[in-house]
Design a protein around this motif. Structure first.
Motif, PDB file in Angstrom:
ATOM      1  N   UNK A  57       0.830  -1.204   0.000  1.00  0.00           N
ATOM      2  CA  UNK A  57       0.000   0.000   0.000  1.00  0.00           C
ATOM      3  C   UNK A  57       0.862   1.251   0.000  1.00  0.00           C
ATOM      4  N   UNK A  58       0.392   2.288  -0.688  1.00  0.00           N
ATOM      5  CA  UNK A  58       1.082   3.565  -0.740  1.00  0.00           C
ATOM      6  C   UNK A  58       0.257   4.622  -0.016  1.00  0.00           C
ATOM      7  N   UNK A  59       0.832   5.813   0.092  1.00  0.00           N
ATOM      8  CA  UNK A  59       0.105   6.927   0.693  1.00  0.00           C
ATOM      9  C   UNK A  59      -1.190   7.189  -0.068  1.00  0.00           C
ATOM     10  N   UNK A  60      -1.136   7.078  -1.385  1.00  0.00           N
ATOM     11  CA  UNK A  60      -2.336   7.312  -2.186  1.00  0.00           C
ATOM     12  C   UNK A  60      -3.419   6.288  -1.841  1.00  0.00           C
ATOM     13  N   UNK A  61      -3.040   5.023  -1.655  1.00  0.00           N
ATOM     14  CA  UNK A  61      -4.010   3.992  -1.286  1.00  0.00           C
ATOM     15  C   UNK A  61      -4.659   4.312   0.054  1.00  0.00           C
ATOM     16  N   UNK A  62      -3.840   4.708   1.026  1.00  0.00           N
ATOM     17  CA  UNK A  62      -4.363   5.037   2.358  1.00  0.00           C
ATOM     18  C   UNK A  62      -5.324   6.214   2.273  1.00  0.00           C
ATOM     19  N   UNK A  63      -4.938   7.248   1.500  1.00  0.00           N
ATOM     20  CA  UNK A  63      -5.784   8.434   1.371  1.00  0.00           C
ATOM     21  C   UNK A  63      -7.140   8.073   0.766  1.00  0.00           C
ATOM     22  N   UNK A  64      -7.132   7.248  -0.281  1.00  0.00           N
ATOM     23  CA  UNK A  64      -8.386   6.856  -0.930  1.00  0.00           C
ATOM     24  C   UNK A  64      -9.256   6.031   0.020  1.00  0.00           C
ATOM     25  N   UNK A  65      -8.624   5.146   0.760  1.00  0.00           N
ATOM     26  CA  UNK A  65      -9.366   4.279   1.675  1.00  0.00           C
ATOM     27  C   UNK A  65      -9.977   5.076   2.826  1.00  0.00           C
ATOM     28  N   UNK A  66      -9.254   6.112   3.275  1.00  0.00           N
ATOM     29  CA  UNK A  66      -9.732   6.916   4.403  1.00  0.00           C
ATOM     30  C   UNK A  66     -10.617   8.071   3.953  1.00  0.00           C
ATOM     31  N   UNK A  67     -10.665   8.331   2.645  1.00  0.00           N
ATOM     32  CA  UNK A  67     -11.465   9.434   2.141  1.00  0.00           C
ATOM     33  C   UNK A  67     -10.879  10.794   2.447  1.00  0.00           C
ATOM     34  N   UNK A  68      -9.530  10.888   2.433  1.00  0.00           N
ATOM     35  CA  UNK A  68      -8.850  12.153   2.695  1.00  0.00           C
ATOM     36  C   UNK A  68      -7.821  12.384   1.600  1.00  0.00           C
ATOM     37  N   UNK A  69      -7.164  13.533   1.635  1.00  0.00           N
ATOM     38  CA  UNK A  69      -6.115  13.832   0.664  1.00  0.00           C
ATOM     39  C   UNK A  69      -4.790  13.210   1.099  1.00  0.00           C
ATOM     40  N   UNK A  70      -3.863  13.113   0.137  1.00  0.00           N
ATOM     41  CA  UNK A  70      -2.538  12.588   0.472  1.00  0.00           C
ATOM     42  C   UNK A  70      -1.823  13.474   1.489  1.00  0.00           C
ATOM     43  N   UNK A  71      -2.057  14.789   1.409  1.00  0.00           N
ATOM     44  CA  UNK A  71      -1.395  15.702   2.342  1.00  0.00           C
ATOM     45  C   UNK A  71      -1.848  15.446   3.771  1.00  0.00           C
ATOM     46  N   UNK A  72      -3.122  15.070   3.952  1.00  0.00           N
ATOM     47  CA  UNK A  72      -3.613  14.745   5.298  1.00  0.00           C
ATOM     48  C   UNK A  72      -2.900  13.502   5.832  1.00  0.00           C
ATOM     49  N   UNK A  73      -2.747  12.490   4.970  1.00  0.00           N
ATOM     50  CA  UNK A  73      -2.029  11.284   5.388  1.00  0.00           C
ATOM     51  C   UNK A  73      -0.594  11.627   5.783  1.00  0.00           C
ATOM     52  N   UNK A  74       0.038  12.487   4.995  1.00  0.00           N
ATOM     53  CA  UNK A  74       1.411  12.892   5.296  1.00  0.00           C
ATOM     54  C   UNK A  74       1.495  13.600   6.644  1.00  0.00           C
ATOM     55  N   UNK A  75       0.504  14.448   6.942  1.00  0.00           N
ATOM     56  CA  UNK A  75       0.523  15.161   8.219  1.00  0.00           C
ATOM     57  C   UNK A  75       0.317  14.198   9.396  1.00  0.00           C
ATOM     58  N   UNK A  76      -0.526  13.197   9.186  1.00  0.00           N
ATOM     59  CA  UNK A  76      -0.717  12.187  10.234  1.00  0.00           C
ATOM     60  C   UNK A  76       0.582  11.411  10.458  1.00  0.00           C
ATOM     61  N   UNK A  77       1.263  11.054   9.361  1.00  0.00           N
ATOM     62  CA  UNK A  77       2.530  10.332   9.483  1.00  0.00           C
ATOM     63  C   UNK A  77       3.571  11.142  10.237  1.00  0.00           C
ATOM     64  N   UNK A  78       3.540  12.471  10.060  1.00  0.00           N
ATOM     65  CA  UNK A  78       4.502  13.339  10.761  1.00  0.00           C
ATOM     66  C   UNK A  78       3.988  13.771  12.131  1.00  0.00           C
TER      67      UNK A  78
END
Length: 350
Positions: free
Chosen positions: A21-42
């Motif tokens: 899985x990539x950041x894009x996959x996580x974003x699509x699954x969670x219904x958020x943008x990739x930038x939101x996933x990146x902020x959660x990771x940080x």
């Protein structure tokens, strides 16, 4: 340092045959943008608890594992990498760019493409334009004449060459196909078919010289006399391939087989042969190089050398990401071993 044929997988790979899985996959699954996933990771504070919970749940459900390279990248970066191409009209770049983009996308980095040919026409300095945009790295795809500018850029940001060996500098990594091997397997195919009058359409730069070297060394090893081969410079374009092939076919002893520098030059070779009533492969066998989508079109069906452009692009992107944390690390060179894809443009001579 050489890493010939090292695994080139980008920031994510395959686990048990299933794509990680990539950041894009996580974003699509969670219904958020990739930038939101990146902020959660940080672990940044400017994300709502509800979104944070959805992202973490998506990571768990998809089995997402943050990439170690991505975690190490400085948060102060722009999140962009410049990609300099010398002529976007050449389909050779398509698979390579896909390899680059796929790997960068996995760590939420956006490539910015520029065509140095167009920049030159309007008087822009391509590398300077990229630096002014504060890109985090630079990938130079294909032959460039901007050695001084590239060398200057390498002092401040990671620079990687993809599909080219120039400029060869101590802190610039290189991802290429093994051009000598590619030309050798193509020439061996023609010799095995029984051809004894062979020609090569040479291309520019070190890549062109290496492909010529592979052609000539294979001919020499076969025991054929030098007089049985011909070399014509044709460059990288269809027009160049046409002109070079016209000279070859109009000679007193025309070849029965041609190895062209690339697929584009091969298209020109086809037209030159057709204009002279010479059938392919009936009277002339032809091999291209790059195995672009053009080569696989049914009405073209060009025998061509597959130089692993997707893999080369992915490895170039990986080099950029790694060099972001070690700008002055010693040079690494990745060489992909090419394969010959045999189609309908090669046959035994009549």
């Amino acid at each position: 340092m050489s890493v010939d044929d090292a695994p080139a997988g980008g920031a994510s790979g395959n686990l048990g045959g299933r794509r990680a899985a990539t950041i894009r996959d996580v974003a699509a699954h969670a219904g958020v943008s990739k930038s939101v996933v990146s902020r959660v990771l940080r672990d940044e504070p400017n994300v709502s608890d509800e979104r944070r919970t959805r992202v973490r749940a998506a990571m768990a459900e998809l089995g997402y594992r943050p990439n170690s390279i991505a975690r190490g990248l400085s948060q102060a970066r722009s999140g962009t990498v410049g990609v300099v191409i010398n002529d976007l009209r050449n389909p050779w770049y398509v698979d390579l760019l896909e390899g680059l983009a796929t790997t960068f996308d996995a760590v939420d980095i956006a490539p910015i493409l520029v065509d140095s040919r167009l920049d030159h026409q309007v008087g822009r300095d391509t590398v300077e334009t990229m630096l002014s945009r504060q890109v985090d790295g630079l990938v130079v795809v294909g032959t460039t004449d901007a050695r001084v500018d590239v060398e200057r850029a390498a002092r401040s940001i990671p620079v990687v060459l993809a599909g080219t060996l120039e400029p060869d500098l101590p802190t610039i990594d290189i991802a290429v196909d093994d051009d000598v091997v590619g030309a050798r397997i193509a020439t061996e195919h023609l010799l095995a078919l029984g051809h004894r009058r062979l020609a090569h359409i040479q291309g520019p730069g070190m890549v062109g010289r290496l492909r010529r070297q592979g052609f000539e060394e294979t001919i020499a090893a076969s025991g054929l006399p030098v007089e049985s081969i011909a070399i014509e410079y044709g460059g990288t374009t269809e027009d160049g391939g046409y002109a070079a092939t016209a000279r070859l076919l109009d000679a007193a002893a025309p070849p029965t087989a041609i190895l062209a520098f690339n697929d584009m030059a091969s298209l020109g070779a086809m037209s030159a042969a057709d204009d002279r009533g010479i059938s392919i492969p009936g009277n002339l066998s032809l091999i291209g190089y790059d195995d672009t989508q053009l080569a696989s079109l049914r009405h073209i069906s060009l025998t061509s050398v597959d130089n692993g452009n997707f893999t080369v692009g992915a490895q170039a992107a990986k080099f950029v990401l790694q060099r972001m944390e070690r700008l002055t690390a010693p040079q690494r060179v990745y060489r992909h071993t090419p394969e010959l894809v045999v189609r309908r443009t090669t046959a035994a001579p009549r």
